[in-house]
Design a protein around this motif. Structure first.
Motif, short mmCIF file in Angstrom:
data_model
loop_
_atom_site.label_atom_id
_atom_site.label_comp_id
_atom_site.label_asym_id
_atom_site.label_seq_id
_atom_site.Cartn_x
_atom_site.Cartn_y
_atom_site.Cartn_z
N TRP A 35 0.83 -1.20 0.00
CA TRP A 35 0.00 0.00 0.00
C TRP A 35 0.86 1.25 0.00
O TRP A 35 2.06 1.21 0.22
CB TRP A 35 -0.95 0.01 1.20
N VAL A 114 -10.19 1.80 12.35
CA VAL A 114 -10.17 0.88 11.22
C VAL A 114 -9.39 1.57 10.10
O VAL A 114 -9.66 2.72 9.75
CB VAL A 114 -11.59 0.52 10.74
N LEU A 116 -7.99 1.18 6.05
CA LEU A 116 -8.12 0.48 4.78
C LEU A 116 -6.83 0.72 4.02
O LEU A 116 -6.52 1.85 3.65
CB LEU A 116 -9.32 1.01 3.99
N GLU A 119 -4.95 -1.51 -2.49
CA GLU A 119 -6.00 -1.76 -3.47
C GLU A 119 -5.79 -3.14 -4.06
O GLU A 119 -4.77 -3.35 -4.72
CB GLU A 119 -5.92 -0.68 -4.55
N ALA A 121 -8.45 -3.05 -0.93
CA ALA A 121 -8.23 -2.63 0.45
C ALA A 121 -8.16 -3.81 1.41
O ALA A 121 -8.98 -4.73 1.35
CB ALA A 121 -9.33 -1.67 0.90
N THR A 123 -8.59 -4.49 5.23
CA THR A 123 -9.18 -3.85 6.40
C THR A 123 -8.42 -4.28 7.65
O THR A 123 -8.26 -5.47 7.91
CB THR A 123 -10.67 -4.24 6.53
#
Length: 135
Positions: A35, A114, A116, A119, A121, A123
């Motif tokens: 990410w 939380v 995210l 891609e 995502a 969690t």
């Protein structure tokens, strides 16, 4: 009964992100997720799975603004003792773990939230505390 069920990951900051990913890949770790997180200046981040486990090494690029133990190494300096970014425990309930740590004297860094990441995502239920008496 403890809320802790294992070590989730140990986070490091790589001087050379691509070479670090390649090194751990050669050791047999596999890319689990990657990410970017611009609000923390994270251009590259990845979770590398340790085969046969639910444990990971989390790798951040050298410019990432991530909470760290001790101080970050100065450019050209050998690693600084105590400069581990962080380690994360797998828990049954992140809010319970956070509240227990605060009750034991830790200070809040990131309340339960939380995230995210990436891609598609991933969690993540997350909280972060600083334990000043030994960290």
């Amino acid at each position: 009964m403890t809320n802790i069920t294992g070590i989730h990951h140990i986070a490091i900051q790589a001087k050379d992100y691509k070479a670090t990913i390649k090194f751990y890949g050669a050791l047999g770790l596999t890319l689990y997720h990657s990410w970017v997180l611009p609000e923390f200046n994270i251009e590259y981040a990845a979770l590398l799975n340790i085969p046969g486990t639910t444990s990971y090494i989390e790798v951040f690029d050298k410019g990432a603004n991530v909470a760290t133990q001790g101080r970050k190494a100065i450019a050209g300096e050998t690693p600084v003792a105590g400069a581990l970014l962080h380690f994360a425990l797998t828990v049954k309930d992140a809010t319970v773990a956070y509240n227990e740590a605060i009750a034991l004297g830790a200070s809040s860094c990131v309340p339960p939230s939380v995230l995210l990441l990436g891609e598609p995502a991933l969690t993540v239920r997350n909280s972060l505390v600083l334990c000043g008496f030994h960290c």
